[in-house]
Write a protein that holds these residues in place. Structure first.
Motif, PDB file in Angstrom:
ATOM      1  N   PHE A   4      24.221  63.325  -6.056  1.00 18.23           N
ATOM      2  CA  PHE A   4      23.165  63.757  -5.277  1.00 18.23           C
ATOM      3  C   PHE A   4      21.507  63.446  -6.173  1.00 18.23           C
ATOM      4  N   PRO A   5      21.655  63.563  -7.216  1.00 20.07           N
ATOM      5  CA  PRO A   5      20.121  63.022  -8.040  1.00 20.07           C
ATOM      6  C   PRO A   5      20.077  61.614  -7.545  1.00 20.07           C
ATOM      7  N   GLY A   6      20.788  60.636  -7.744  1.00 17.52           N
ATOM      8  CA  GLY A   6      20.528  59.290  -7.118  1.00 17.52           C
ATOM      9  C   GLY A   6      20.175  59.363  -5.760  1.00 17.52           C
ATOM     10  N   VAL A   7      21.040  59.959  -4.870  1.00 15.29           N
ATOM     11  CA  VAL A   7      20.586  59.884  -3.342  1.00 15.29           C
ATOM     12  C   VAL A   7      19.319  60.539  -3.237  1.00 15.29           C
ATOM     13  N   ILE A   8      18.729  61.564  -3.913  1.00 17.46           N
ATOM     14  CA  ILE A   8      17.536  61.949  -3.857  1.00 17.46           C
ATOM     15  C   ILE A   8      16.368  61.186  -4.478  1.00 17.46           C
ATOM     16  N   GLY A   9      16.723  60.752  -5.594  1.00 16.66           N
ATOM     17  CA  GLY A   9      16.106  59.779  -6.387  1.00 16.66           C
ATOM     18  C   GLY A   9      15.880  58.359  -5.822  1.00 16.66           C
ATOM     19  N   GLY A  10      16.620  58.128  -4.776  1.00 16.70           N
ATOM     20  CA  GLY A  10      16.208  57.014  -4.046  1.00 16.70           C
ATOM     21  C   GLY A  10      17.191  55.569  -4.614  1.00 16.70           C
ATOM     22  N   SER A  11      18.316  55.960  -5.589  1.00 18.28           N
ATOM     23  CA  SER A  11      18.828  54.755  -6.272  1.00 18.28           C
ATOM     24  C   SER A  11      19.392  53.769  -5.157  1.00 18.28           C
ATOM     25  N   GLU A  12      19.407  52.566  -5.828  1.00 23.04           N
ATOM     26  CA  GLU A  12      19.595  51.429  -4.514  1.00 23.04           C
ATOM     27  C   GLU A  12      21.372  51.687  -4.428  1.00 23.04           C
ATOM     28  N   ARG A  13      21.954  51.836  -5.372  1.00 28.11           N
ATOM     29  CA  ARG A  13      23.301  51.931  -5.244  1.00 28.11           C
ATOM     30  C   ARG A  13      23.848  52.971  -4.157  1.00 28.11           C
ATOM     31  N   ARG A  64      13.320  72.121  -1.395  1.00 28.61           N
ATOM     32  CA  ARG A  64      12.978  70.835  -0.789  1.00 28.61           C
ATOM     33  C   ARG A  64      14.071  69.502  -1.327  1.00 28.61           C
ATOM     34  N   ALA A  65      14.639  69.912  -2.496  1.00 26.09           N
ATOM     35  CA  ALA A  65      15.788  68.923  -3.013  1.00 26.09           C
ATOM     36  C   ALA A  65      16.843  69.002  -1.831  1.00 26.09           C
ATOM     37  N   LEU A  66      17.205  70.116  -1.459  1.00 23.50           N
ATOM     38  CA  LEU A  66      18.316  70.105  -0.724  1.00 23.50           C
ATOM     39  C   LEU A  66      17.830  69.665   0.994  1.00 23.50           C
ATOM     40  N   SER A  67      16.604  69.623   1.383  1.00 24.60           N
ATOM     41  CA  SER A  67      15.995  68.861   2.483  1.00 24.60           C
ATOM     42  C   SER A  67      16.087  67.484   2.298  1.00 24.60           C
ATOM     43  N   ALA A  68      15.813  67.014   1.044  1.00 24.70           N
ATOM     44  CA  ALA A  68      15.870  65.551   1.085  1.00 24.70           C
ATOM     45  C   ALA A  68      17.344  65.003   1.004  1.00 24.70           C
ATOM     46  N   TYR A  69      18.127  65.643   0.634  1.00 25.50           N
ATOM     47  CA  TYR A  69      19.477  65.142   0.421  1.00 25.50           C
ATOM     48  C   TYR A  69      20.057  65.088   1.852  1.00 25.50           C
ATOM     49  N   LEU A  70      19.713  66.125   2.709  1.00 29.05           N
ATOM     50  CA  LEU A  70      20.039  66.085   4.073  1.00 29.05           C
ATOM     51  C   LEU A  70      19.463  64.848   5.065  1.00 29.05           C
ATOM     52  N   CYS A  71      18.175  64.687   4.580  1.00 25.73           N
ATOM     53  CA  CYS A  71      17.295  63.535   5.278  1.00 25.73           C
ATOM     54  C   CYS A  71      18.039  62.109   4.736  1.00 25.73           C
ATOM     55  N   ALA A  72      18.628  62.202   3.841  1.00 24.99           N
ATOM     56  CA  ALA A  72      19.143  60.941   3.102  1.00 24.99           C
ATOM     57  C   ALA A  72      20.559  60.590   3.764  1.00 24.99           C
ATOM     58  N   LEU A  80      17.622  56.779  12.399  1.00 29.85           N
ATOM     59  CA  LEU A  80      16.682  56.621  11.278  1.00 29.85           C
ATOM     60  C   LEU A  80      17.222  55.330  10.486  1.00 29.85           C
ATOM     61  N   THR A  81      16.198  54.341  10.356  1.00 28.63           N
ATOM     62  CA  THR A  81      16.547  53.050   9.517  1.00 28.63           C
ATOM     63  C   THR A  81      16.594  53.784   7.975  1.00 28.63           C
ATOM     64  N   THR A  82      17.305  52.529   7.258  1.00 27.21           N
ATOM     65  CA  THR A  82      17.384  52.986   5.981  1.00 27.21           C
ATOM     66  C   THR A  82      15.953  53.058   5.106  1.00 27.21           C
ATOM     67  N   GLU A  83      15.172  52.534   5.423  1.00 30.12           N
ATOM     68  CA  GLU A  83      13.599  52.513   5.112  1.00 30.12           C
ATOM     69  C   GLU A  83      13.052  53.956   5.378  1.00 30.12           C
ATOM     70  N   GLN A  84      13.150  54.003   6.851  1.00 33.44           N
ATOM     71  CA  GLN A  84      12.859  55.594   7.196  1.00 33.44           C
ATOM     72  C   GLN A  84      13.330  56.645   6.241  1.00 33.44           C
ATOM     73  N   ARG A  85      14.632  56.699   6.157  1.00 36.27           N
ATOM     74  CA  ARG A  85      15.203  57.716   5.316  1.00 36.27           C
ATOM     75  C   ARG A  85      14.703  57.811   4.077  1.00 36.27           C
ATOM     76  N   ARG A  86      14.310  56.667   3.584  1.00 35.37           N
ATOM     77  CA  ARG A  86      13.915  56.685   1.931  1.00 35.37           C
ATOM     78  C   ARG A  86      12.431  57.387   2.056  1.00 35.37           C
ATOM     79  N   GLU A  87      11.693  57.005   2.970  1.00 33.02           N
ATOM     80  CA  GLU A  87      10.462  57.591   3.298  1.00 33.02           C
ATOM     81  C   GLU A  87      10.442  59.101   3.218  1.00 33.02           C
ATOM     82  N   LEU A  88      11.577  59.560   4.368  1.00 34.14           N
ATOM     83  CA  LEU A  88      11.615  60.931   4.591  1.00 34.14           C
ATOM     84  C   LEU A  88      12.151  61.848   3.387  1.00 34.14           C
TER      85      LEU A  88
END
Lengths: 599, 599
Positions: free
Chosen positions: A188-197, A222-230, B3-11
């Protein structure tokens, strides 16, 4: 799964009575997971699917009293009829059984469908491991759906493992039959942090319109929200009531867990039972050992516990059936209704939840806790005969800890446990004597040697250190179950016993071994990927019990002595871990040196 | 939508606070459709999606008290915040408005998403009609999803219409943007009976993994099971409590309807409100006229009614939001949670359900019942200027009924209404005088001439007959809304007024006209496909009111005078109907002769 056009046509004809039903179940009390009601009913089945449900409730809802004709009639003897149970998140490898033997262990308890994450075997054998789990579960009398492992390895860079999955590997798996999404996205740190992988892997599943399973213990705000948004929409790692409330409010599907070690229902369910029948609750087992499966059951145990925690039987069953199916997009499972798969349980007591009969696709597969159909031979899989412990015999000196000085003392970073039960180790520094260029722990009864040895073809990747309060006294324990990399891990009071235990595993292809005084005390052979036995639960259960007893006798008196050794390398659990690359400070997610200048 | 991948990243970045939010809604009481709770909350929005929800409940679920930064802050003034409402089944054509004008009529009432079935216009213009509805709804400030019409025409063989859809046409539509499944499969006898056409159409949707909407009034028992086995999973035609109970128990999604004419909530909801929060309930309007939209609202009226019928506000809103979205596979709609579309309502009173503000994709589009954003010009659509009444001016003698004899009497089959309100006509036989080779009704005040004229390019397809107790006295009414074929239909006391009313519609491209004594009394022009006006609700409402008043003044005193003429041809409603092919015995689904030898 999905009915073909031709199957639908025949099912329609069977519903109308133009084809004779295969089976009619009469004299039951249907637990309706849509309405929460329980009422007398009859169910007609054709070619594995439910063709018709005839309600016979008090209020005259039954307006079609025609006789139903069937080849076979089952008298439900007034028992409850429910949909088959669904485990929304399980690692079959944790049962140490093959998919076929796992089936025989859980089907009699009423689990007709599991959503599996084969990430343990994936870390050892890569795509071949996942393929083995997929192919060997193909024709079983239960439904095993597979999520493509998303975190192989779980912490890239801090350990070396047998495989690395990126979005290409995930994309390939998503095309396989019965693969329905991406498994617990632990990074989840990678997911939230936007890791390419992680973005690539999650993006593959979403691009396929598939399910993304989450994993984010204690993530909040917020970190949980970010994870859900991902993208991930579920979590099975919830251990606290307020965590459950926050996640459920945000629409996250809570896969409430009752595993061998993590028994979370007692915390979760009281915290959410005042909610108004939330649709985002399922039940799961995650990791369950064979002896526990035999002794207490599987998802039926979780349903029983949920009822004990105050859920109505209807809501507990809805969570374990309809809601679990919907959460992963399985539209033909989880209900007793026309067009749904005929996966059904006959249960004498909802409080007890032990099925008297289990049906899958309209066939009775278990009765009174025993299989009544033979599990078809899943075929010959070379993987089952492959020794995946790619190491030559290890000499005792391999297990010693070399010091930077020849004699004197060194300040050593030590993994230290506070108590018997914990899987959480912390860091401690200790000044230790050095003899002959090696750290000497012979005078310290609370210390052991700990070692991790890459077994995936890179034997140069190995690391040894010191551990405190691990719990065993004299002797050694070695394991090739060593989450999630599953390298060979040893803890020993002396290098000789370490070598003896480790080499027993090198020889047999993996498992768990205990040695003391130059003698093997117990050996649990797990020849399939060093994780899985080919024995059925009835034989494997006593062997794991024997191993656990041996470990307890050696001093590991905590709740689950197996997990103590198997989680030493799990570099996602705070705070002190060890891998084949060295000591890992989990909180900082980096390697730290074994020796230091400061106390 | 997805959501597109890019939209998700921004969100994700916005959720974390690394991007400034576009909008923050504070000081609201969130109605949580997952848990049924209502509690103080704040909601952060970024680029049309919800990035973060900050709960502030009593039990300390709020563990992230950081300030949220946003470009714009909306003070909710303590109002309720709910997801935007979803209409699970609606024919926009029934509003007689274009998609853009419909939007302006329903958005201020809080309907942010509709699942539409454009089968009216499809019967006139075929794929071009559906394409018009799709293209002209593309950039609107509400979400209009489209289901591919499945029953064009509704009764093949008994009428001629402007188009015929088979599986090829449906397959084509399913590839279009915002088409999410197949619309109400009305031909349930065909579905159950295994008609090739219906199997092909349903199979297309299921093959795409898409939703199949049902339609099966009063279907019960085995036939209902058969229908469900065939694929459809919902029904909006439920009118009776026990029907609702049976269908809900079988897992069918009940799209409980509150239309202009079919007000079913009073029957359905009391019958199912003792069920335990059934997940398979949604709300819909089906057909709603402009004046009713203005006077009472849209889905918000259905929610209000549901609460009056005993549902909790949480359950009523869950039905109209989350459950509606899930029932059709719209995973990013229907909840206030991270990753969901920011379609939101601020509502001062849940009992009243009149939103003070409506947001779609994070933008405020309506306030206090008025649009505050201009609906973008949907573009130029030639369809809107096309006269689809493909008929030359009709001479009065066209409306006479030719007899098989020159003089004397004939026994004539007559469509007969029992009362003012009914849409159900039955058969009667009547001996009538013949003069000059035509049936003469001049002496019978209860009889009128009725005629149906193909307006889709086959003017040779026409039929005239006699109707009893239709309700108008002297004069004529003509309509090009004539379900579902939408041929030109007339009812008249004399051929001259019939021709006058009909020719007014031929001239203007369709609508509804009333004439008496050689004078047009009222003319509602519906130039788009003869079904739809280009006027907004505020102008169209008074015009439809005027037309209705005229019809009432002529004698049609029942609940909905418009539907009396518009349903004369609807050969799926028992028992006596007329089409351009002749008289239809609906129960037998066959044409019957106008004249007979037996009394």
């Amino acid at each position: 799964m999905s009915l073909t056009t031709e199957q639908r046509r025949e099912l329609v004809e069977a519903a109308l009575g133009h084809r004779k039903l295969d089976c009619l179940i009469e004299n039951v009390h249907l637990v309706n997971v849509f309405t929460g009601e329980v009422y007398p009913a009859g169910v007609g089945i054709y070619r594995g699917y439910i063709a018709h449900v005839e309600a016979d409730p008090d209020d005259a809802g039954n307006r079609d009293a025609d006789e139903l004709e069937a080849d076979q009639t089952i008298d439900g003897e007034g028992m409850y009829l429910t949909p088959g149970l669904i485990d929304s998140h399980v690692h079959i490898e944790s049962s140490m059984m093959t998919p076929a033997n796992f089936t025989e262990a859980v089907l009699p308890h009423g689990t007709t469908t599991v959503v599996t994450d084969p990430h343990e075997i994936a870390n050892v054998l890569g795509l071949r491991g996942v393929k083995y789990m997929q192919q060997s579960s193909r024709d079983l009398p239960m439904r095993q759906y597979i999520l493509a492992p998303s975190c192989v390895p779980s912490v890239p860079g801090l350990e070396t493992t047998g495989a690395e999955f990126g979005s290409c590997e995930v994309a390939e798996m998503l095309e396989w039959e019965r693969v329905i999404g991406v498994a617990e996205v632990m990074d989840f740190p990678g997911v939230i942090g936007g890791s390419e992988r992680m973005r690539g892997i999650v993006g593959e599943a979403l691009g396929h319109g598939m399910f993304v399973q989450g994993h984010c213990p204690e993530l909040t705000g917020r970190a949980l929200s970010a994870y859900l948004c991902a993208g991930p929409r579920s979590d099975h790692e919830i251990r606290f009531g307020d965590e459950a409330r926050e996640k459920m409010r945000l629409g996250m599907t809570i896969d409430a867990r009752e595993s061998s070690i993590s028994r979370n229902l007692a915390e979760i369910l009281p915290a959410v039972r005042d909610f108004d029948a939330p649709p985002n609750l399922t039940l799961c087992t995650d990791d369950k050992e064979p002896a526990d499966l035999l002794a207490e059951g599987h998802i039926n145990h979780a349903v029983r516990r949920a009822i004990e925690e105050g859920l109505s039987p209807g809501q507990a069953l809805r969570a374990a059936t309809l809601q679990a199916a919907r959460s992963v997009g399985l539209d033909e499972l989880g209900a007793v209704a026309p067009g749904y798969a005929a996966d059904l349980l006959l249960i004498p007591s909802l409080a007890n939840m032990q099925p008297a009969a289990v049906m899958v696709a309209g066939e009775v597969v278990a009765r009174d806790g025993k299989m009544v159909t033979s599990t078809p031979d899943p075929g010959d899989f070379p993987v089952e005969r492959e020794n995946t412990v790619h190491l030559d015999a290890l000499a005792p000196e391999t297990f010693a800890v070399r010091a930077p000085v020849g004699e004197g003392t060194v300040i050593t970073r030590v993994l230290s446990y506070a108590g018997d039960d914990s899987l959480y180790a912390s860091w401690e520094k200790r000044e230790l004597p050095v003899r002959d260029g090696k750290v000497d722990i012979s005078g310290a009864g609370d210390l052991h040697y700990v070692g991790v040895f890459n077994r995936h073809g890179a034997p140069e990747n190995r690391f040894t250190g010191i551990i405190r309060n691990f719990g065993i006294g004299e002797g050694a324990v070695a394991s090739t179950i060593s989450h999630d990399c599953h390298n060979l891990t040893t803890v020993a009071s002396n290098p000789e016993d370490a070598a003896l235990a480790a080499n027993a595993l090198v020889d047999c292809g993996g498992g768990i071994a205990c040695a003391r005084g130059g003698e093997i005390l117990a050996l649990l052979e797990l020849p399939v990927a060093g994780l899985i036995s080919t024995l059925p639960a009835a034989e494997l259960g006593p062997r794991t019990d024997h191993l656990k007893e041996t470990l307890r006798e050696m001093g590991l008196t905590g709740a689950d002595p197996l997990l103590r050794i198997a989680t030493l390398t799990l570099a996602v659990i705070p705070e002190a871990k060890i891998t084949d690359q060295g000591l890992v400070d989990v909180n900082a997610q980096k390697l730290v040196p074994l020796f230091t200048d400061e106390q």
